[in-house]
Design an enzyme around this catalytic site. Structure first.
Site, PDB file in Angstrom:
ATOM      1  CG  ASP A 164      -0.200  -0.014   2.543  1.00 52.52           C
ATOM      2  OD1 ASP A 164       0.738  -0.824   2.687  1.00 52.52           O
ATOM      3  OD2 ASP A 164      -0.551   0.774   3.446  1.00 52.52           O
TER       4      ASP A 164
ATOM      5  CD  GLU B 157       4.327   0.909   6.964  1.00 50.75           C
ATOM      6  OE1 GLU B 157       5.077   1.318   7.874  1.00 50.75           O
ATOM      7  OE2 GLU B 157       3.908   1.665   6.053  1.00 50.75           O
TER       8      GLU B 157
ATOM      9  CG  HIS C 124       4.461   9.595   3.908  1.00 51.40           C
ATOM     10  ND1 HIS C 124       3.977   9.275   5.160  1.00 51.40           N
ATOM     11  CD2 HIS C 124       4.835   8.402   3.361  1.00 51.40           C
ATOM     12  CE1 HIS C 124       4.063   7.969   5.361  1.00 51.40           C
ATOM     13  NE2 HIS C 124       4.580   7.429   4.271  1.00 51.40           N
TER      14      HIS C 124
END
Length: 598
Positions: A188, A255, A568
């Site tokens: 993921d 995760e 991110h």
């Protein structure tokens, strides 16, 4: 990680004007002769003492022993393993190395990773159970892609799907008595904020290759690791390699949202299939290597911080806002949160912790570490005062300071429903990352004590983690309750040993990979220094599988950090050359582990 301590200088020298010598007259001949006589005398004395020392008549070691001991002691805190290269499989390793160096393989590797990025696999907070929440259905298309991209891996290894979307591949070795190698990763990726799509240099799920970089969400975190492992296995199979030691691949699917359905289920499967302490070592996503203080430092994560979110909730009587109290519920909560931030946890660089060992490695091996800091760290092995001096310098880096101590961050807040109605409830959530030498219990105790005086000041009945602290007589104005926000606190991970043969295997593999990728030789081109992860990985569920858990993906961070390539956030990318080196690392690790004997 960038330099964590600014360059030191002599403050006095920096503030005084430059020294300008005054003209002087020629010295008298007599003075010059006296000076020469003194120098000659000193030379003779030193020669005599050296001669007597050689015959053990006098001992001069005390003249330099303290400094030498400091140097040796610092080096002892960061012993470097020798480079480890495959011997039995030397020809195969060399052949695969040549393949990895080729333009044809580079194109193939780029397409492997780019293709994986083009299959979005976003995971979200508060997803429902697998089979009920439709958002989990992004994973079957990804599995179809993997099957097409890595046909030999799927036809040779045994694949078990755990909780529908978790992938466990078992590559059986010829010697079942040997503990298998466990390699982990996650499928993921963090979601892409739709409002930021136009800020990406290339579309977030394009897997675009510009000749140097593969762009897109997951290109680094963590599809580079997962695809790097599968690319390695596929390439080894193409060369006809058959392992002596088994290899197990474990790929979770949530995760990024704490792994409660992915790695948690995989852990149960691995424990029931293999048992406790059944694996040689585990390598999962984590640290890489970067330039630090003039040296190249690789930092495997040997531990992880703990974790708890503390919910701070205040209630008080409501009413019309035209007749307000001195402090509304939101006002009281605000003062509590200000008190939190005014009283951060005290961080302490303690001996025997991963960041202490990291600092000692810098002292022993980083050529450009400031002399004053190096000296303090060396003395700090035994001197508390010197260690405190070193801590002061190291903590000038916010990143280093955060990795050492328990942190707190107020991340969520809520209160009020209407502008003319006094809020009856307000709450916030404070995120804590718990230092490796602390505990969940210590955080609860700290936070409970921290807010007690304010609870009394505002006449609040105070309950902390299920225990009544103050104001249980019914005469309180309102309530203050602090609790575990989600009910899933995490203790700091056990620290994996760095004096074990398994750590030497990993370290030697890192050195061999770095050298091979650059056609270098020697043991000191890259220094391996233990550290910790700033966040948590799927390894939180794997503690019972092996004591040798190392979070490391051999990502080349250059002069930055492992989070400096858009992880991110927008514009995530992976350098193609860095990805090839990741494949070389896993190739070397599998072959070295195959020949390993403790």
């Amino acid at each position: 990680m960038p330099s964590i301590v600014p360059t030191m200088y002599d403050e006095k020298a920096a503030t005084m004007p430059p020294y300008m010598p005054e003209p002087v007259s020629q010295p008298q001949k007599k003075t010059r002769c006296v000076g020469r006589t003194l120098v000659k005398g000193l030379v003779v004395v030193l020669a005599l003492l050296t001669c007597l020392h050689s015959f053990e008549v006098v001992d001069l070691s005390s003249c330099w022993s303290k400094e030498a001991a400091a140097v040796d002691a610092s080096a002892d805190q960061c012993v470097q393993a020798s480079t480890v290269v495959p011997k039995k499989n030397a020809e195969l390793w060399q052949s695969l190395g040549n393949t990895i160096d080729s333009d044809a393989y580079k194109s193939r590797a780029v397409e492997w990773l780019g293709g994986a990025v083009r299959v979005p696999t976003q995971s979200f907070d508060k997803m429902g159970p697998v089979g009920e929440d439709p958002r989990w259905e992004v994973f079957p298309p990804f599995h179809d892609y993997l099957l097409k991209a890595f046909p030999l891996t799927h036809s040779t290894l045994e694949l078990t799907k755990v909780n529908t979307h978790g992938l466990v591949f078992v590559w059986k070795g010829s010697d079942s008595s040997l503990k298998p190698l466990l390699l982990a990763g996650h499928q993921d990726v963090v979601p892409v904020n739709p409002d930021t799509v136009d800020k990406w240099t290339h579309p977030p799920f394009s897997g675009y290759f510009d000749g140097e970089r593969i762009w897109g969400r997951g290109s680094s975190d963590d599809k580079s690791g997962l695809i790097g492992v599968l690319s390695t296995v596929e390439s080894l199979l193409e060369k006809g390699f058959k392992p002596t030691r088994g290899v197990v691949l474990a790929f979770g699917f949530d995760e990024e949202v704490s792994g409660v359905r992915g790695a948690s289920s995989i852990s149960e499967h691995l424990l029931s299939t293999f048992g406790e302490n059944a694996f040689l070592l585990l390598v999962d996503e984590g640290g890489g290597f970067a330039q630090e203080f003039g040296g190249v430092i690789a930092t495997p994560g040997i531990a992880e911080k703990g974790y708890i979110d503390v919910r701070v909730e205040v209630t008080s009587p409501g009413g019309h806002s035209s007749v307000p109290p001195s402090h509304t519920t939101i006002g009281i909560l605000s003062q509590l949160l200000v008190h939190y931030e005014a009283n951060p946890y005290e961080a302490r660089l303690s001996r025997g912790t991963p960041m202490y060992w990291k600092s000692q490695c810098l002292a022993a091996h980083a050529p450009d570490l400031p002399h004053k800091l190096r000296k303090a760290l060396k003395k700090g092995i035994k001197s508390d005062k010197a260690l405190k001096e070193a801590q002061t310098e190291l903590f000038k880096s916010k990143a280093f300071h955060a990795l050492v101590g328990t942190t707190q961050a107020i991340d969520l807040i809520n209160g009020g429903v209407k502008t003319n109605a006094l809020p009856e409830q307000a709450w916030a959530v404070v995120n804590h990352r718990i230092a490796t030498d602390s505990s969940v219990g210590a955080v609860k105790e700290h936070d409970t004590t921290l807010l007690k005086s304010l609870a009394q000041e505002f006449n609040l009945s105070y309950t902390a983690f299920g225990s009544q602290i103050t104001g249980g007589d019914g005469n309180a104005y309102g309530t203050l309750t602090i609790s575990d926000a989600w009910g899933h606190p995490l203790e700091p991970a056990p620290i994996s040993p760095i004096d074990a043969p398994e750590y030497a295997l990993l370290s030697g593999t890192i050195k061999a990979t770095y050298n091979a990728h650059r056609k270098l030789e020697g043991d000191n081109n890259i220094i391996v220094a233990p550290g910790i992860m700033s966040g948590n990985t799927d390894t939180r569920y794997y503690w019972a599988l092996t004591p040798h858990i190392y979070r490391y993906n051999h990502h080349n961070s250059g002069n930055g950090t492992s989070l400096s390539n858009g992880v991110h956030t927008i514009n995530e990318y992976m350098e193609a050359d860095a990805f090839l080196e990741v494949i070389r690392f896993f190739t070397t690790l599998i072959l070295n582990a195959d020949e390993f004997s403790a």
